[in-house]
Design an enzyme around this catalytic site. Structure first.
Site, mmCIF file in Angstrom:
data_model
loop_
_atom_site.group_PDB
_atom_site.id
_atom_site.type_symbol
_atom_site.label_atom_id
_atom_site.label_comp_id
_atom_site.label_asym_id
_atom_site.label_seq_id
_atom_site.Cartn_x
_atom_site.Cartn_y
_atom_site.Cartn_z
ATOM 1 N N ASP A 32 46.984 -21.265 44.395
ATOM 2 C CA ASP A 32 47.067 -22.787 44.085
ATOM 3 C C ASP A 32 46.979 -23.597 44.761
ATOM 4 O O ASP A 32 47.631 -23.546 45.976
ATOM 5 C CB ASP A 32 48.142 -22.751 42.976
ATOM 6 N N GLY A 33 46.158 -24.860 44.707
ATOM 7 C CA GLY A 33 46.440 -25.834 45.795
ATOM 8 C C GLY A 33 44.879 -26.307 46.357
ATOM 9 O O GLY A 33 45.215 -27.016 47.356
ATOM 10 N N ASN A 34 44.059 -25.534 46.026
ATOM 11 C CA ASN A 34 42.605 -26.161 46.785
ATOM 12 C C ASN A 34 42.104 -27.264 46.559
ATOM 13 O O ASN A 34 41.802 -27.919 47.680
ATOM 14 C CB ASN A 34 41.555 -25.018 46.095
ATOM 15 N N TRP A 37 44.511 -29.844 48.595
ATOM 16 C CA TRP A 37 44.139 -29.453 50.113
ATOM 17 C C TRP A 37 43.000 -30.478 50.407
ATOM 18 O O TRP A 37 42.881 -30.915 51.432
ATOM 19 C CB TRP A 37 43.890 -28.024 50.260
ATOM 20 N N HIS A 49 37.961 -25.047 47.580
ATOM 21 C CA HIS A 49 37.573 -23.774 47.141
ATOM 22 C C HIS A 49 37.129 -22.896 48.380
ATOM 23 O O HIS A 49 37.231 -21.675 48.383
ATOM 24 C CB HIS A 49 36.619 -23.948 45.834
ATOM 25 N N SER A 78 41.080 -18.424 32.127
ATOM 26 C CA SER A 78 40.537 -18.825 31.151
ATOM 27 C C SER A 78 40.490 -20.119 31.092
ATOM 28 O O SER A 78 39.629 -21.094 30.378
ATOM 29 C CB SER A 78 41.115 -18.157 29.936
ATOM 30 N N GLU A 79 41.553 -21.156 31.602
ATOM 31 C CA GLU A 79 41.659 -22.425 31.318
ATOM 32 C C GLU A 79 40.648 -23.291 32.444
ATOM 33 O O GLU A 79 40.440 -24.334 32.042
ATOM 34 C CB GLU A 79 43.047 -22.837 31.693
ATOM 35 N N TRP A 81 37.616 -23.101 32.745
ATOM 36 C CA TRP A 81 36.335 -23.318 31.858
ATOM 37 C C TRP A 81 36.662 -24.914 31.527
ATOM 38 O O TRP A 81 35.583 -25.305 31.187
ATOM 39 C CB TRP A 81 36.057 -22.544 30.811
ATOM 40 N N LEU A 143 42.714 -0.048 49.963
ATOM 41 C CA LEU A 143 43.578 -1.249 49.009
ATOM 42 C C LEU A 143 42.573 -1.355 47.946
ATOM 43 O O LEU A 143 41.338 -1.330 47.777
ATOM 44 C CB LEU A 143 43.369 -2.294 49.811
ATOM 45 N N ARG A 200 53.300 -17.743 44.178
ATOM 46 C CA ARG A 200 52.467 -18.727 43.663
ATOM 47 C C ARG A 200 52.616 -19.660 44.771
ATOM 48 O O ARG A 200 53.597 -20.102 45.445
ATOM 49 C CB ARG A 200 52.862 -19.474 42.718
ATOM 50 N N LEU A 207 54.156 -19.505 35.733
ATOM 51 C CA LEU A 207 53.056 -18.446 35.784
ATOM 52 C C LEU A 207 51.705 -18.973 35.469
ATOM 53 O O LEU A 207 50.677 -18.051 35.663
ATOM 54 C CB LEU A 207 53.521 -17.074 35.099
#
Length: 254
Positions: A32-34, A37, A49, A78-79, A81, A143, A200, A207
Site C-alpha cells: 500500500d502507498g504507491n 508516494w 506503481h 477486486s476493489e 476495478w 521460493l 501492510r 486487512l
C-alpha cells in the site's frame, strides 16, 4: 536503525511457543502507498506503481536470501476495478510488461509463480500470459510467489461455499463431514500453508479483504513506510519482529 512501525498480534501457537527467531514459511504483504508516494513527489500515480514494482524486486531478493518458502503479494484487489479506467489500464499494462520481461528472470532464480483471484476478469490475452508464466515455472523448487490478482477474500469464501454446496448436491460430500479442512481445500490457496505473517505498508491498520480465512492466526505487522520505499532492510526487519512474537493460537500462556 529500526523502521517506524505500529505492530499488532493476531493469534498464537497451540503449544505456546515463541517463533524463536525462526524464519516464517509464508509472508503475505499488502503493498500500500504507491499513490501517496507519487503524490508527495508531484508525480502521476503510474510513477508510484512503477516504483512499487521495483520494491517487489527488492522484496523478492530479501525473501530468497532469508530462505522463505512462500511470499504472497496483494497485487490487484477486486476493489481496484473501481478505480478510473486510465489507472486500471496503467496497472494492467504494467502487469503485462512484467510478465513479458521479468518472468524469465524469475524462472532462472527457481521461483515458482502462482496467481490467485478472479483472473478471468483480465481478458483472454492477459490470462494466456498468466497461464504461460505458471506453466514455465511450475517445476521450480525455490521460493513460491503468489500474486493475488483481482482478488477478494470474501469472494473467495463465497466461491468455496458454492463449490462445497455443489459437491453436497451431487452426493459427493456429507454435510456432516464439512470442517475447516474441507473449506481450506476449496479455497484458491488450497495446498498453500496459511501465512505466518501479514504485512501492510503505508500506516494503514486493516486487512482490506485480503486472505480473510487464511489470516486467522497470522501475525500482523503494520509499517509506516510507503510501499515504493520498501527495501531489503524492511523485509529483514519484519523477520526480526516475527522472531520476537509468541504464537499460541488461542492457548493460554504456559
Amino acid at each position: 536503525m529500526p523502521l517506524p512501525l505500529a505492530a499488532a498480534t493476531a493469534g498464537a501457537n497451540p503449544v505456546g511457543t515463541s517463533s524463536g527467531g525462526s524464519v516464517p514459511r509464508h509472508v503475505a504483504i499488502i503493498m500500500d502507498g504507491n499513490g501517496r508516494w507519487a503524490a508527495s513527489r508531484g508525480l502521476p500515480r503510474i510513477a508510484g506503481h512503477r516504483a512499487g514494482a521495483e520494491a517487489v524486486t527488492r522484496c523478492l531478493k530479501a525473501a530468497r536470501a532469508s530462505g522463505l518458502e512462500y511470499l504472497t503479494l496483494y497485487t490487484f484487489s477486486s476493489e481496484n476495478w473501481r478505480r478510473g479506467p486510465a489507472e486500471v489500464a496503467d496497472l494492467t499494462g504494467l502487469l503485462r510488461f512484467y510478465l513479458r520481461h521479468k518472468v524469465a528472470e524469475l524462472h532462472s532464480q527457481q521461483i515458482r509463480i502462482l496467481f490467485v483471484g478472479e483472473i478471468h476478469r483480465f481478458g483472454p490475452d492477459l490470462c494466456a500470459e498468466l497461464a504461460r508464466a505458471e506453466r514455465l515455472t511450475a517445476n521450480n523448487t525455490g521460493l513460491t510467489l503468489l500474486l493475488a490478482l483481482s482478488y477478494g477474500g470474501r469472494s473467495e469464501i463465497v466461491q468455496a461455499t458454492k463449490a462445497i454446496a455443489r459437491a453436497v448436491m451431487r452426493g459427493e460430500l456429507d454435510p456432516d463431514a464439512i470442517d475447516e479442512n474441507v473449506v481450506s481445500r476449496h479455497l484458491l490457496t488450497a495446498g498453500i500453508p496459511d501465512p505466518d505473517v501479514i504485512v501492510r505498508t503505508s500506516g494503514e491498520h486493516r486487512l482490506s479483504n485480503f486472505l480473510l480465512w487464511q489470516s486467522a492466526y497470522a501475525e500482523l505487522v503494520f509499517l509506516e513506510e510507503l510501499w515504493p520505499d520498501f527495501s531489503e532492510a524492511s523485509f529483514n526487519h519484519v523477520l526480526e519482529i516475527y522472531g520476537r512474537r509468541e504464537r499460541r493460537f488461542g492457548a493460554r500462556p504456559a
